[in-house]
Design a protein around this motif. Sequence first.
Motif, PDB file in Angstrom:
ATOM      1  N   ALA A   1       2.533   5.746   0.310  1.00 20.42           N
ATOM      2  CA  ALA A   1       1.798   6.881   0.986  1.00 20.42           C
ATOM      3  C   ALA A   1       0.139   6.451   0.651  1.00 20.42           C
ATOM      4  O   ALA A   1      -0.856   6.569   1.620  1.00 20.42           O
ATOM      5  CB  ALA A   1       1.945   8.140   1.074  1.00 20.42           C
ATOM      6  N   GLU A   2      -0.091   6.658  -0.537  1.00 24.29           N
ATOM      7  CA  GLU A   2      -1.638   6.309  -1.018  1.00 24.29           C
ATOM      8  C   GLU A   2      -2.127   5.013  -0.602  1.00 24.29           C
ATOM      9  O   GLU A   2      -3.273   4.873   0.104  1.00 24.29           O
ATOM     10  CB  GLU A   2      -1.780   6.554  -2.410  1.00 24.29           C
TER      11      GLU A   2
ATOM     12  N   ALA B   1      -1.078   3.428   1.921  1.00 18.96           N
ATOM     13  CA  ALA B   1      -1.322   3.441   3.384  1.00 18.96           C
ATOM     14  C   ALA B   1      -2.475   4.131   4.244  1.00 18.96           C
ATOM     15  O   ALA B   1      -3.032   3.758   4.937  1.00 18.96           O
ATOM     16  CB  ALA B   1       0.179   4.286   4.204  1.00 18.96           C
ATOM     17  N   GLU B   2      -2.921   5.252   3.256  1.00 20.84           N
ATOM     18  CA  GLU B   2      -3.936   5.886   3.563  1.00 20.84           C
ATOM     19  C   GLU B   2      -5.238   4.674   3.507  1.00 20.84           C
ATOM     20  O   GLU B   2      -6.288   4.669   4.308  1.00 20.84           O
ATOM     21  CB  GLU B   2      -4.529   6.805   2.692  1.00 20.84           C
ATOM     22  N   HIS B   3      -5.302   3.892   2.437  1.00 20.32           N
ATOM     23  CA  HIS B   3      -6.400   3.012   2.395  1.00 20.32           C
ATOM     24  C   HIS B   3      -6.155   1.900   3.493  1.00 20.32           C
ATOM     25  O   HIS B   3      -7.156   1.389   3.845  1.00 20.32           O
ATOM     26  CB  HIS B   3      -6.186   2.087   1.171  1.00 20.32           C
ATOM     27  N   VAL B   4      -4.777   1.346   3.884  1.00 24.86           N
ATOM     28  CA  VAL B   4      -4.674   0.507   5.131  1.00 24.86           C
ATOM     29  C   VAL B   4      -5.413   1.199   6.182  1.00 24.86           C
ATOM     30  O   VAL B   4      -6.087   0.513   6.977  1.00 24.86           O
ATOM     31  CB  VAL B   4      -3.315   0.242   5.147  1.00 24.86           C
ATOM     32  N   ALA B   5      -5.346   2.449   6.669  1.00 24.41           N
ATOM     33  CA  ALA B   5      -5.644   3.000   7.757  1.00 24.41           C
ATOM     34  C   ALA B   5      -6.955   2.963   7.708  1.00 24.41           C
ATOM     35  O   ALA B   5      -7.847   2.702   8.678  1.00 24.41           O
ATOM     36  CB  ALA B   5      -4.992   4.413   7.886  1.00 24.41           C
ATOM     37  N   ALA B   6      -7.625   3.359   6.394  1.00 24.03           N
ATOM     38  CA  ALA B   6      -9.043   3.612   6.412  1.00 24.03           C
ATOM     39  C   ALA B   6      -9.842   2.092   6.530  1.00 24.03           C
ATOM     40  O   ALA B   6     -10.927   2.029   7.113  1.00 24.03           O
ATOM     41  CB  ALA B   6      -9.441   4.196   4.964  1.00 24.03           C
ATOM     42  N   ALA B   7      -9.231   1.161   6.132  1.00 25.52           N
ATOM     43  CA  ALA B   7      -9.790  -0.281   6.375  1.00 25.52           C
ATOM     44  C   ALA B   7      -9.836  -0.683   7.720  1.00 25.52           C
ATOM     45  O   ALA B   7     -10.531  -1.694   8.068  1.00 25.52           O
ATOM     46  CB  ALA B   7      -8.918  -1.224   5.434  1.00 25.52           C
ATOM     47  N   ALA B   8      -8.669  -0.300   8.392  1.00 20.61           N
ATOM     48  CA  ALA B   8      -8.734  -0.607   9.868  1.00 20.61           C
ATOM     49  C   ALA B   8      -8.735  -1.908  10.184  1.00 20.61           C
ATOM     50  O   ALA B   8      -9.344  -2.411  10.979  1.00 20.61           O
ATOM     51  CB  ALA B   8      -9.969   0.106  10.694  1.00 20.61           C
TER      52      ALA B   8
ATOM     53  N   MET C   1       9.262  -6.625   5.629  1.00 22.08           N
ATOM     54  CA  MET C   1       9.487  -5.518   6.549  1.00 22.08           C
ATOM     55  C   MET C   1       9.402  -4.164   5.717  1.00 22.08           C
ATOM     56  O   MET C   1       9.107  -3.056   6.030  1.00 22.08           O
ATOM     57  CB  MET C   1      10.526  -5.439   7.295  1.00 22.08           C
ATOM     58  N   VAL C   2       9.767  -4.211   4.391  1.00 22.00           N
ATOM     59  CA  VAL C   2       9.729  -2.910   3.467  1.00 22.00           C
ATOM     60  C   VAL C   2       8.289  -2.461   3.359  1.00 22.00           C
ATOM     61  O   VAL C   2       7.865  -1.396   3.625  1.00 22.00           O
ATOM     62  CB  VAL C   2      10.433  -3.298   2.154  1.00 22.00           C
ATOM     63  N   PRO C   3       7.252  -3.413   2.997  1.00 25.65           N
ATOM     64  CA  PRO C   3       5.698  -2.945   3.015  1.00 25.65           C
ATOM     65  C   PRO C   3       5.516  -2.349   4.378  1.00 25.65           C
ATOM     66  O   PRO C   3       4.793  -1.354   4.388  1.00 25.65           O
ATOM     67  CB  PRO C   3       5.146  -4.187   2.671  1.00 25.65           C
ATOM     68  N   LEU C   4       5.630  -3.049   5.550  1.00 25.83           N
ATOM     69  CA  LEU C   4       5.324  -2.574   6.703  1.00 25.83           C
ATOM     70  C   LEU C   4       5.936  -1.172   7.055  1.00 25.83           C
ATOM     71  O   LEU C   4       5.085  -0.388   7.815  1.00 25.83           O
ATOM     72  CB  LEU C   4       5.452  -3.775   7.842  1.00 25.83           C
ATOM     73  N   HIS C   5       7.125  -1.123   6.650  1.00 20.54           N
ATOM     74  CA  HIS C   5       7.807   0.022   7.357  1.00 20.54           C
ATOM     75  C   HIS C   5       6.994   1.365   6.319  1.00 20.54           C
ATOM     76  O   HIS C   5       6.890   2.423   7.112  1.00 20.54           O
ATOM     77  CB  HIS C   5       9.100  -0.027   6.394  1.00 20.54           C
ATOM     78  N   PHE C   6       6.419   1.087   5.298  1.00 20.96           N
ATOM     79  CA  PHE C   6       5.637   2.243   4.671  1.00 20.96           C
ATOM     80  C   PHE C   6       3.955   2.329   5.087  1.00 20.96           C
ATOM     81  O   PHE C   6       3.504   3.151   4.875  1.00 20.96           O
ATOM     82  CB  PHE C   6       5.750   2.042   3.217  1.00 20.96           C
ATOM     83  N   LEU C   7       3.678   1.026   5.355  1.00 22.03           N
ATOM     84  CA  LEU C   7       2.297   0.911   5.501  1.00 22.03           C
ATOM     85  C   LEU C   7       1.654   0.848   7.106  1.00 22.03           C
ATOM     86  O   LEU C   7       0.604   1.472   7.339  1.00 22.03           O
ATOM     87  CB  LEU C   7       1.577  -0.494   4.926  1.00 22.03           C
ATOM     88  N   THR C   8       2.489   0.337   8.000  1.00 24.33           N
ATOM     89  CA  THR C   8       2.047   0.337   9.127  1.00 24.33           C
ATOM     90  C   THR C   8       3.297   0.618  10.257  1.00 24.33           C
ATOM     91  O   THR C   8       3.772  -0.422  10.692  1.00 24.33           O
ATOM     92  CB  THR C   8       1.385  -0.964   9.631  1.00 24.33           C
TER      93      THR C   8
ATOM     94  N   GLY D   1       9.267  -2.533 -12.529  1.00 28.55           N
ATOM     95  CA  GLY D   1       8.566  -3.921 -13.052  1.00 28.55           C
ATOM     96  C   GLY D   1       7.469  -4.208 -12.077  1.00 28.55           C
ATOM     97  O   GLY D   1       7.081  -5.579 -11.552  1.00 28.55           O
ATOM     98  N   HIS D   2       6.558  -3.421 -11.346  1.00 27.66           N
ATOM     99  CA  HIS D   2       5.662  -3.690 -10.268  1.00 27.66           C
ATOM    100  C   HIS D   2       4.434  -2.643 -10.426  1.00 27.66           C
ATOM    101  O   HIS D   2       4.701  -1.566 -11.221  1.00 27.66           O
ATOM    102  CB  HIS D   2       6.417  -3.896  -9.117  1.00 27.66           C
ATOM    103  N   ALA D   3       3.719  -2.591  -9.514  1.00 27.10           N
ATOM    104  CA  ALA D   3       2.386  -1.650  -9.457  1.00 27.10           C
ATOM    105  C   ALA D   3       2.372  -1.840  -7.722  1.00 27.10           C
ATOM    106  O   ALA D   3       2.643  -2.512  -7.000  1.00 27.10           O
ATOM    107  CB  ALA D   3       1.373  -1.845 -10.392  1.00 27.10           C
ATOM    108  N   PHE D   4       1.380  -0.844  -7.562  1.00 24.58           N
ATOM    109  CA  PHE D   4       0.587  -0.758  -6.347  1.00 24.58           C
ATOM    110  C   PHE D   4      -0.753  -0.916  -6.232  1.00 24.58           C
ATOM    111  O   PHE D   4      -1.456  -0.395  -7.109  1.00 24.58           O
ATOM    112  CB  PHE D   4       1.046   0.679  -5.710  1.00 24.58           C
ATOM    113  N   GLY D   5      -1.392  -1.800  -5.782  1.00 21.62           N
ATOM    114  CA  GLY D   5      -2.870  -2.288  -5.878  1.00 21.62           C
ATOM    115  C   GLY D   5      -3.601  -2.133  -4.848  1.00 21.62           C
ATOM    116  O   GLY D   5      -3.077  -2.441  -3.746  1.00 21.62           O
TER     117      GLY D   5
END
Lengths: 91, 275
Positions: free
Chosen positions: B34-35, B37-44, B123-130, B266-270
């Motif tokens: 969600a954090e 996704a907020e940046h994705v939306a703000a970057a438009a 699709m997993v990233p898109l499911h959460f981001l857009t 074994g990952h991060a969110f950047g």
Amino acid sequence: MSVYAINKLCRDALHDLAFREALKRDPAAAIASRDLTADERKALLEGDVVRLYEWGCHPFLLAYLTRWDLFGLTQPIYNKRIRTAHDARDE
Amino acid sequence: MAEIVAAFGVPHAPAFPALVAREGPNCETARLYAEVAEHVAAAAPDVLIVFTDDHFNTFFLDNFPTFAIGIAETTAGPNDQTPMPHYQVAVPGALAAHIRATALEQGFDIALVQDFDVDHAVMVPLHFLTPKMQVPVLPIFVNALAPPLPTARRCYALGEAVRAAMESWPKPLRVAVIGSGSFSLEIGGPRVPPGDRAAGFPDPEWTNQVQVLLSQARVDDLLDAATFARMQRAGNIGGELLNWIAMLGMIGARKPRAMLPHAGHGHAFGVWRWN
């Protein structure tokens, strides 16, 4: 030796529902028409993922077999066995 | 000219959509996506480029490309029975064709795929981001699973070639880029944990080191460190770092606005944004 045929078989277990059901029902019959050596057939039917892995079968594809406990491979059994396989990354 | 407005790095574990459906929006996984996704939306962005690795679903070992680009009008997925909604999404075909042509001129012989669907790694990233699938998506496939893999430097250069294509695109366009994948992940190999878990995260030290190098924008150090042997020691899916590295090639050595660890994984969110 046909690592490709085993990799393909694993993929088909995911994507081909009829084949997956056949594997659940009668594994030996389901793989009878596959292009495998006697050793490969035996290793599959025994769920011997150590040999399959050491022959070069792809672990990501082999792991599909646990989703439906195919060839007796529940997740704990699969994990217990594969952890004993030779790991070339240790060399 | 197309403008690169933001970049994101996220994992794509196929278990995450069902996990979040079960545990709700306050669980750690949901909050991390969600954090971002907020940046994705703000970057438009008008377009999302996704560096992704196919897990033998879109392609198979009869014909497995080192690099491939999807040139179509739409795609759909996931095509690998990941427990999650099935989506259709537009693909910016003309932009994809432009990237392929530009990259070819720069020595990147990227395979062409015109009729394809995509697996959980897209699709997993898109499911959460857009999740409304309102932003067209352009997948660029990097072989992270069938060794030998492309080198880290080659993947970085691929990102640079895609950036060059952005600069010669004739129209204004806001582009964001996603690198999809893990740093340390073992599936089905000897480094899985005992018991009933399908995945292992065998190399927390590497997971941490990658985050440090990313956070400090030490791109050269990351490219030196991310050898095939090092990534494989972090797990047989450790090559997915190459998707993040290709993403970095598009934006250069910038410090992220956020680098969020995911405890026990074994990952991060950047998140990379700069305006």
